[in-house]
Design a protein around this motif. Structure first.
Motif, PDB file in Angstrom:
ATOM      1  N   HIS A 163       0.852  -1.177   0.000  1.00 17.42           N
ATOM      2  CA  HIS A 163       0.000   0.000   0.000  1.00 17.42           C
ATOM      3  C   HIS A 163       0.893   1.233   0.000  1.00 17.42           C
ATOM      4  O   HIS A 163       1.952   1.232   0.622  1.00 17.42           O
ATOM      5  N   ARG A 164       0.491   2.286  -0.681  1.00 16.27           N
ATOM      6  CA  ARG A 164       1.326   3.478  -0.785  1.00 16.27           C
ATOM      7  C   ARG A 164       1.633   4.089   0.581  1.00 16.27           C
ATOM      8  O   ARG A 164       2.692   4.659   0.805  1.00 16.27           O
ATOM      9  N   SER A 173       2.132   2.427   3.328  1.00 19.69           N
ATOM     10  CA  SER A 173       3.201   1.635   3.924  1.00 19.69           C
ATOM     11  C   SER A 173       4.550   2.113   3.438  1.00 19.69           C
ATOM     12  O   SER A 173       5.511   2.160   4.199  1.00 19.69           O
TER      13      SER A 173
END
Length: 62
Positions: A56-57, A59
């Protein structure tokens, strides 16, 4: 306006050293973290890193 991730170079790590560390990791999650840092240091944007590593961006940015 796009926000860009910025990694400073006062830590002493090089891309080559990170690649070696990435390969030496036994834990897949730790290896992905190292890979994310390496890719940002190589000039990839956070969204690109997230797509490449299937993360996920958020993260990647944290």
């Amino acid at each position: 306006m796009r926000k860009t991730l910025q990694i400073t170079n006062d830590h002493g790590w090089t891309v080559e050293r990170l690649q070696a560390c990435e390969r030496a990791q036994k834990n897949a999650n730790t290896s992905k973290r190292v890979a994310a840092i390496r890719l940002v240091m190589q000039g990839y944007m956070g969204l690109q890193v997230a797509q490449l590593l299937n993360l996920h961006r958020h993260s990647v940015s944290s």
